[in-house]
Structures are given as structure tokens and as C-alpha cells.
Design a protein around this motif. Structure first.
Motif, PDB file in Angstrom:
ATOM      1  N   ALA A 176      -0.670 -11.589 -12.077  1.00  0.00           N
ATOM      2  CA  ALA A 176      -1.443 -10.436 -12.547  1.00  0.00           C
ATOM      3  C   ALA A 176      -1.708  -9.489 -11.384  1.00  0.00           C
ATOM      4  O   ALA A 176      -1.649  -9.874 -10.218  1.00  0.00           O
ATOM      5  CB  ALA A 176      -2.771 -10.897 -13.148  1.00  0.00           C
ATOM      6  N   ARG A 213       2.534  -4.501 -11.144  1.00  0.00           N
ATOM      7  CA  ARG A 213       2.541  -4.847 -12.575  1.00  0.00           C
ATOM      8  C   ARG A 213       3.970  -5.031 -13.084  1.00  0.00           C
ATOM      9  O   ARG A 213       4.244  -5.924 -13.881  1.00  0.00           O
ATOM     10  CB  ARG A 213       1.806  -3.788 -13.392  1.00  0.00           C
ATOM     11  N   ASP A 256      -4.449  -5.954 -10.816  1.00  0.00           N
ATOM     12  CA  ASP A 256      -5.352  -4.932 -11.343  1.00  0.00           C
ATOM     13  C   ASP A 256      -5.706  -3.972 -10.211  1.00  0.00           C
ATOM     14  O   ASP A 256      -5.044  -3.975  -9.170  1.00  0.00           O
ATOM     15  CB  ASP A 256      -6.593  -5.549 -12.019  1.00  0.00           C
ATOM     16  N   ILE A 267       5.351  -8.603 -12.327  1.00  0.00           N
ATOM     17  CA  ILE A 267       4.652  -9.801 -12.796  1.00  0.00           C
ATOM     18  C   ILE A 267       5.689 -10.782 -13.330  1.00  0.00           C
ATOM     19  O   ILE A 267       6.617 -10.409 -14.050  1.00  0.00           O
ATOM     20  CB  ILE A 267       3.592  -9.442 -13.865  1.00  0.00           C
TER      21      ILE A 267
END
Length: 154
Positions: A117, A94, A119, A97
């Protein structure tokens, strides 16, 4: 004490040391056979050397009396992971990015592109394909990734 137990004990101490600095997080702990303990910390907005020095001092002060290493037979290094180190956890993904990354898959194939991205399950990169550099958005599951490095762009 086994190596895994030692690492778990050190991890608990590291979490105490960085607790008041939520921007910082543990990436990895390595212990060499000579009891050289390397603690890699990172921060969401970049790890400051002065902070790493203060974390090193605080951690040393906790490790020394802990008895983890008999006769205080250890050395300690606290640093941020270098650019040549692969990204290890989701928080590092993250943090990066917008940067160019190279993702090496378990089958040895490599994909390069801008990290869009990340997750819990996957990363998304924007690849530029062919001579015309056509944009292709690619999702890659963490379970398919061998390692990921940030590319140094000049």
C-alpha cells in the motif's frame, strides 16, 4: 531565466500536452547544461511508446515558439522512467503495488519486500524475515525514505 523557472514553464506545457490523457502523469523534468530537456512521464497502466512519441511531438511544437530557449537551442526527450530510476511520487508507488521493492532509508538501511500500500504519508511493505521467511508487515514514512526501487524478478 533560472533553471527552476524553465522547469516550471516546461511543466506547464507538459500538463497541457497530457491534459486529455488522465492516465498519464509527469514524474520529473531534467535539463542538462547543453539544454537537453528530458521529460519523464508515466501512466497508471504503463506508458505506451506511441503515446510518448506523440507527447514528444506536441511538446516540441509548444516549446519551439515559447522563447524559453533562445534561438531554439534545445533538444527534447520524452520517455518513461527506466526500471533503474527510483520511484519519485505517490502515483508511481500506487502503480507498483504488488511488486517487490527495495526501500533505502535515510540512515542507509535497506528493506526489501512486496509493496502492499501507499498513501500520502507512508508505504507498507511485506518483508520475509529470517530462514523461515516469516511475514512482517512494515510501514515506512516517506520522510524516512532516501529512495525506492522496483526489484527486477526473473
Amino acid at each position: 531565466m533560472e533553471k527552476e523557472q524553465i522547469i516550471a514553464s516546461i511543466q506547464t506545457l507538459v500538463e497541457q500536452v497530457i491534459a486529455e490523457n488522465p492516465d498519464y502523469f509527469l514524474v520529473e523534468i531534467k535539463i542538462k547544461p547543453t539544454n537537453n530537456v528530458k521529460v519523464y512521464l508515466d501512466a497508471d497502466n504503463g506508458a505506451a511508446i506511441s503515446k510518448l512519441v506523440s507527447f514528444n511531438r506536441a511538446l516540441y511544437a509548444l516549446l519551439e515558439p515559447s522563447g524559453i530557449f533562445p534561438n531554439d537551442d534545445f533538444s527534447l526527450e520524452v520517455s518513461s522512467p527506466g526500471l533503474d530510476e527510483p520511484l519519485k511520487n505517490q502515483r508511481q508507488f500506487r502503480k507498483n503495488i504488488g511488486r517487490k521493492v527495495e526501500v533505502t532509508l535515510l540512515d542507509g538501511a535497506a528493506k526489501e519486500g512486496k509493496l502492499l500500500a501507499a498513501d500520502e504519508e507512508k508505504v507498507t511493505i511485506e518483508e520475509l524475515i529470517g530462514k523461515k521467511k516469516e511475514q512482517k508487515i512494515t510501514d515506512i514514512n516517506f520522510s524516512e525514505i532516501k529512495h525506492t526501487h522496483v526489484c527486477i524478478v526473473f
